[in-house]
Design a protein around this motif. Structure first.
Motif, PDB file in Angstrom:
ATOM      1  N   GLN A 195       0.491  -0.890   0.387  1.00 10.50           N
ATOM      2  CA  GLN A 195       0.001   0.253   0.581  1.00 10.50           C
ATOM      3  C   GLN A 195       0.890   0.989   0.147  1.00 10.50           C
ATOM      4  OE1 GLN A 195      -3.291  -0.318   2.704  1.00 10.50           O
ATOM      5  NE2 GLN A 195      -2.798  -2.283   2.462  1.00 10.50           N
ATOM      6  N   THR A 196       2.112   1.257   0.046  1.00  9.85           N
ATOM      7  CA  THR A 196       3.245   1.808   0.030  1.00  9.85           C
ATOM      8  C   THR A 196       3.263   2.914  -1.325  1.00  9.85           C
ATOM      9  OG1 THR A 196       5.355   1.408   0.071  1.00  9.85           O
ATOM     10  CG2 THR A 196       3.981   1.671   2.192  1.00  9.85           C
ATOM     11  N   LEU A 197       2.333   2.307  -2.163  1.00  4.53           N
ATOM     12  CA  LEU A 197       2.482   1.933  -3.732  1.00  4.53           C
ATOM     13  C   LEU A 197       1.680   2.942  -4.319  1.00  4.53           C
ATOM     14  CD1 LEU A 197       5.242  -1.025  -4.751  1.00  4.53           C
ATOM     15  CD2 LEU A 197       6.228   1.296  -4.357  1.00  4.53           C
ATOM     16  N   PRO A 231     -27.923   1.807   7.532  1.00  5.05           N
ATOM     17  CA  PRO A 231     -29.319   2.832   7.702  1.00  5.05           C
ATOM     18  C   PRO A 231     -29.553   4.427   8.866  1.00  5.05           C
ATOM     19  CG  PRO A 231     -30.261   0.512   9.049  1.00  5.05           C
ATOM     20  CD  PRO A 231     -28.625   0.963   8.584  1.00  5.05           C
ATOM     21  N   LEU A 232     -27.868   4.030   9.050  1.00  8.41           N
ATOM     22  CA  LEU A 232     -27.465   5.264   9.599  1.00  8.41           C
ATOM     23  C   LEU A 232     -27.037   6.525   9.292  1.00  8.41           C
ATOM     24  CD1 LEU A 232     -25.140   3.967  12.714  1.00  8.41           C
ATOM     25  CD2 LEU A 232     -27.600   5.308  12.711  1.00  8.41           C
ATOM     26  N   LEU A 233     -26.717   6.069   7.954  1.00  4.75           N
ATOM     27  CA  LEU A 233     -26.113   7.042   6.133  1.00  4.75           C
ATOM     28  C   LEU A 233     -27.725   7.525   5.695  1.00  4.75           C
ATOM     29  CD1 LEU A 233     -22.357   5.940   5.739  1.00  4.75           C
ATOM     30  CD2 LEU A 233     -24.319   7.503   7.343  1.00  4.75           C
ATOM     31  N   SER A 234     -28.080   6.836   5.591  1.00  7.07           N
ATOM     32  CA  SER A 234     -30.245   6.560   4.878  1.00  7.07           C
ATOM     33  C   SER A 234     -30.117   7.465   3.969  1.00  7.07           C
ATOM     34  CB  SER A 234     -30.499   5.467   4.969  1.00  7.07           C
ATOM     35  OG  SER A 234     -31.532   5.985   6.478  1.00  7.07           O
ATOM     36  N   GLU A 235     -30.143   8.689   4.873  1.00  6.07           N
ATOM     37  CA  GLU A 235     -30.906   9.792   4.340  1.00  6.07           C
ATOM     38  C   GLU A 235     -29.543  10.907   3.977  1.00  6.07           C
ATOM     39  OE1 GLU A 235     -33.661  10.244   5.089  1.00  6.07           O
ATOM     40  OE2 GLU A 235     -34.432   8.336   4.947  1.00  6.07           O
ATOM     41  N   CYS A 236     -28.568  10.772   4.259  1.00  5.47           N
ATOM     42  CA  CYS A 236     -27.371  11.748   4.011  1.00  5.47           C
ATOM     43  C   CYS A 236     -26.808  11.511   2.272  1.00  5.47           C
ATOM     44  CB  CYS A 236     -26.051  11.277   4.574  1.00  5.47           C
ATOM     45  SG  CYS A 236     -25.780  10.733   6.405  1.00  5.47           S
ATOM     46  N   LYS A 237     -26.362  13.150   1.907  1.00  9.34           N
ATOM     47  CA  LYS A 237     -26.241  13.567   0.725  1.00  9.34           C
ATOM     48  C   LYS A 237     -24.944  13.318   0.384  1.00  9.34           C
ATOM     49  CE  LYS A 237     -30.587  15.753  -0.334  1.00  9.34           C
ATOM     50  NZ  LYS A 237     -30.926  17.304  -0.642  1.00  9.34           N
ATOM     51  N   GLY A 238     -24.327  13.570   1.602  1.00  6.28           N
ATOM     52  CA  GLY A 238     -22.880  13.905   1.911  1.00  6.28           C
ATOM     53  C   GLY A 238     -22.321  13.004   3.126  1.00  6.28           C
ATOM     54  N   VAL A 239     -21.397  12.279   3.028  1.00  5.06           N
ATOM     55  CA  VAL A 239     -20.893  11.772   4.718  1.00  5.06           C
ATOM     56  C   VAL A 239     -19.319  12.478   4.523  1.00  5.06           C
ATOM     57  CG1 VAL A 239     -20.395   9.413   3.162  1.00  5.06           C
ATOM     58  CG2 VAL A 239     -20.545  10.091   5.484  1.00  5.06           C
ATOM     59  N   LEU A 240     -18.600  12.699   5.275  1.00  4.29           N
ATOM     60  CA  LEU A 240     -17.171  12.384   5.511  1.00  4.29           C
ATOM     61  C   LEU A 240     -16.322  11.559   6.228  1.00  4.29           C
ATOM     62  CD1 LEU A 240     -15.766  15.948   6.095  1.00  4.29           C
ATOM     63  CD2 LEU A 240     -14.499  14.008   7.473  1.00  4.29           C
ATOM     64  N   THR A 241     -14.964  11.201   5.608  1.00  2.00           N
ATOM     65  CA  THR A 241     -14.271  10.225   5.953  1.00  2.00           C
ATOM     66  C   THR A 241     -12.987  10.394   6.447  1.00  2.00           C
ATOM     67  OG1 THR A 241     -14.397   8.067   6.813  1.00  2.00           O
ATOM     68  CG2 THR A 241     -14.107   9.218   4.184  1.00  2.00           C
ATOM     69  N   HIS A 242     -12.124   9.593   6.953  1.00  2.00           N
ATOM     70  CA  HIS A 242     -10.783   9.702   7.290  1.00  2.00           C
ATOM     71  C   HIS A 242     -10.295   8.581   7.164  1.00  2.00           C
ATOM     72  CE1 HIS A 242      -7.598  12.533   9.329  1.00  2.00           C
ATOM     73  NE2 HIS A 242      -7.692  11.739  10.285  1.00  2.00           N
ATOM     74  N   TYR A 257     -16.702  12.702   1.124  1.00  2.00           N
ATOM     75  CA  TYR A 257     -15.421  13.818   1.350  1.00  2.00           C
ATOM     76  C   TYR A 257     -14.870  12.716   2.100  1.00  2.00           C
ATOM     77  CZ  TYR A 257     -18.136  17.652  -0.482  1.00  2.00           C
ATOM     78  OH  TYR A 257     -19.302  18.248  -1.198  1.00  2.00           O
ATOM     79  N   ALA A 258     -13.480  12.825   2.121  1.00  2.00           N
ATOM     80  CA  ALA A 258     -12.271  12.421   1.824  1.00  2.00           C
ATOM     81  C   ALA A 258     -11.654  13.697   2.372  1.00  2.00           C
ATOM     82  CB  ALA A 258     -11.407  10.675   0.979  1.00  2.00           C
ATOM     83  N   ASP A 259     -10.795  12.886   3.742  1.00  2.00           N
ATOM     84  CA  ASP A 259     -10.123  13.516   3.865  1.00  2.00           C
ATOM     85  C   ASP A 259      -8.182  12.645   3.804  1.00  2.00           C
ATOM     86  OD1 ASP A 259     -11.149  15.659   5.967  1.00  2.00           O
ATOM     87  OD2 ASP A 259     -10.779  14.267   7.677  1.00  2.00           O
ATOM     88  N   GLU A 260      -7.339  14.649   3.340  1.00  2.00           N
ATOM     89  CA  GLU A 260      -5.979  13.607   2.659  1.00  2.00           C
ATOM     90  C   GLU A 260      -5.096  12.576   3.923  1.00  2.00           C
ATOM     91  OE1 GLU A 260      -3.926  16.169   0.799  1.00  2.00           O
ATOM     92  OE2 GLU A 260      -3.927  17.288   2.459  1.00  2.00           O
ATOM     93  N   THR A 261      -5.604  12.966   5.356  1.00  2.00           N
ATOM     94  CA  THR A 261      -5.136  12.308   6.057  1.00  2.00           C
ATOM     95  C   THR A 261      -3.629  12.304   6.138  1.00  2.00           C
ATOM     96  OG1 THR A 261      -6.495  10.680   6.289  1.00  2.00           O
ATOM     97  CG2 THR A 261      -5.639  10.271   7.853  1.00  2.00           C
ATOM     98  N   ARG A 262      -2.975  13.652   6.346  1.00  2.00           N
ATOM     99  CA  ARG A 262      -1.529  13.826   6.609  1.00  2.00           C
ATOM    100  C   ARG A 262      -1.290  12.756   7.568  1.00  2.00           C
ATOM    101  NH1 ARG A 262       0.137  18.095   3.272  1.00  2.00           N
ATOM    102  NH2 ARG A 262      -0.800  18.900   2.315  1.00  2.00           N
ATOM    103  N   PRO A 263       0.411  12.903   7.917  1.00  2.00           N
ATOM    104  CA  PRO A 263       0.733  12.910   6.802  1.00  2.00           C
ATOM    105  C   PRO A 263       1.755  12.217   6.065  1.00  2.00           C
ATOM    106  CG  PRO A 263       1.996  12.127   8.943  1.00  2.00           C
ATOM    107  CD  PRO A 263       0.946  12.187   9.104  1.00  2.00           C
ATOM    108  N   LEU A 306      -1.303  10.741   3.911  1.00  2.00           N
ATOM    109  CA  LEU A 306      -2.124  10.944   3.018  1.00  2.00           C
ATOM    110  C   LEU A 306      -3.161   9.120   2.190  1.00  2.00           C
ATOM    111  CD1 LEU A 306       0.032  13.004   0.368  1.00  2.00           C
ATOM    112  CD2 LEU A 306      -1.316  13.261   2.084  1.00  2.00           C
ATOM    113  N   GLN A 307      -3.441   8.865   3.620  1.00  2.00           N
ATOM    114  CA  GLN A 307      -4.066   7.556   4.130  1.00  2.00           C
ATOM    115  C   GLN A 307      -5.242   7.791   2.970  1.00  2.00           C
ATOM    116  OE1 GLN A 307      -2.264   7.987   5.707  1.00  2.00           O
ATOM    117  NE2 GLN A 307      -1.630   6.281   7.017  1.00  2.00           N
TER     118      GLN A 307
END
Length: 355
Positions: free
Chosen positions: A24-26, A151-162, A193-199, A201-202
């Motif tokens: 996964q480092t590549l 069910p917790l995301l069923s009404e979401c138009k957008g979601v953010l993860t890290h 929406y995906a955080d780039e996750t420094r340092p 960048l996963q």
């Protein structure tokens, strides 16, 4: 995902087979699989993040025990046991925070302790069976987490993860990303929406790649943009994974998760943590007891080979932080959703008394 092989898998039989990993480092520039035929190679793969994500680390460590014991398959059982103890202790030193590592190693040790009469060759076969069982169980847990979390995301138009919590971090579809994949199947318009996750960048290198592989609409953002994305109303939920969850629900995850939990609370946005039961460490009362790995300063000052800070610049590089239970709306496990996040509710759900 359209990978030739899962992120973590076994190829061959017990005496001569090996652990196969996606390096996964590549990613995302290069896709390469590596063969791990010794405990030393497995240790390096875990330490250097060639394999990462708490569940995947647990599976890799279990297979690492098998390859580590291959050289004594024809020795006496006493020699085999001594080698097993040495390999388990060695692999346990690769990374300190992800409890799945220790859970997987302890499970392999218990299997050996339960079969003292088996010869060394038979014991090696039994260890491989157990490692494969751990992999299969993780795949099934991912599917269950997706079902409970949908069910917790069923009404979401957008979601953010890290960070990354998908197929690259597990033996299956993932933890938090498994829930997102299920939500995207139900609502193809879902925007992630995906955080780039420094340092390291996963989020940029791995999560964005996985989402695009699955045809899920993904927008990459810098970690520092998350608060503004919430303020603008672009997301209705935040969902992340975990590397260790204390008895009270405090959850250790990739650095930056603590900040997200505060931002979500300030914006009145649900903050979910998705993780299998193997990620819970009920021997510790709170997140204050979770060991936090601190990694090399070069990950900050020379990320991906380019110097971005002055020579001799002091750094602080914790790989994880802890989101307090008070900031977590719910914990999503293969056994059900834990809400509210309390010690009593955690115990009830994990023991099957939560219904």
């Amino acid at each position: 995902m359209n990978n030739p092989r899962p992120a973590v898998s076994w190829v061959g039989d017990a005496p001569s087979g090996a652990l196969q990993l996606i390096d996964q480092t590549l990613l995302p520039v290069e896709y390469r699989e590596i063969r791990c035929a010794t405990a030393e190679v497995v240790w390096e793969a875990i330490k250097s993040l060639r394999v990462r994500g708490a569940p995947a680390i647990g599976v890799a460590a279990a297979y690492g025990v098998v390859v580590g014991c291959q050289p004594v398959a024809q020795s006496t059982r006493a020699d085999f046991n001594a080698k097993l103890d040495s390999v388990v202790q060695y692999l346990a030193g690769s990374r300190p925070t992800a409890v799945n590592l220790f859970w997987g190693l302890d499970r392999m040790r218990r299997v050996a302790d339960a079969s003292p009469s088996l010869g060394s060759a038979e014991m090696l076969d039994r260890l491989l069976e157990e490692a494969k069982a751990i992999e299969l169980e993780d795949r099934e847990m991912c599917a269950s987490i997706a079902r409970h979390g949908l069910p917790l995301l069923s009404e979401c138009k957008g979601v953010l993860t890290h960070c990354n919590t998908g197929g690259l971090a597990t033996a299956g579809d993932g933890t938090a990303l498994a829930v997102i994949f299920a939500a995207a199947r139900q609502n193809p318009e879902l925007q992630v929406y995906a955080d780039e996750t420094r340092p390291l960048l996963q989020g940029a290198r791995l999560t964005a790649w996985e989402l695009m592989q699955r045809g899920v609409s993904a927008t990459l953002i810098c970690d520092s943009m998350a608060g503004w994305v919430m303020h603008e109303g672009r997301v209705q939920a935040v969902i992340v994974g975990a590397d260790r969850i204390a008895a009270n629900g405090d959850s250790a995850n990739k650095i930056g998760t603590y900040s997200l939990s505060i931002l979500a609370k300030a914006h009145n946005i649900p903050f979910y943590v998705a993780a299998p039961s193997s990620t819970f460490d009920l021997t510790i009362e709170s997140g204050k007891e979770i060991p936090i790995e601190e990694r090399a300063s070069a990950e900050i000052t020379h990320a991906f080979g380019k110097q971005t800070a002055p020579d001799q610049c002091m750094t602080y590089n914790p790989a994880f932080d802890v989101a307090p239970a008070t900031h977590i709306t719910a914990l999503i496990t293969e056994k059900g959703v834990i809400q509210p996040v309390t010690k009593e509710r955690i115990h009830a759900v994990l023991t099957g008394n939560g219904q």
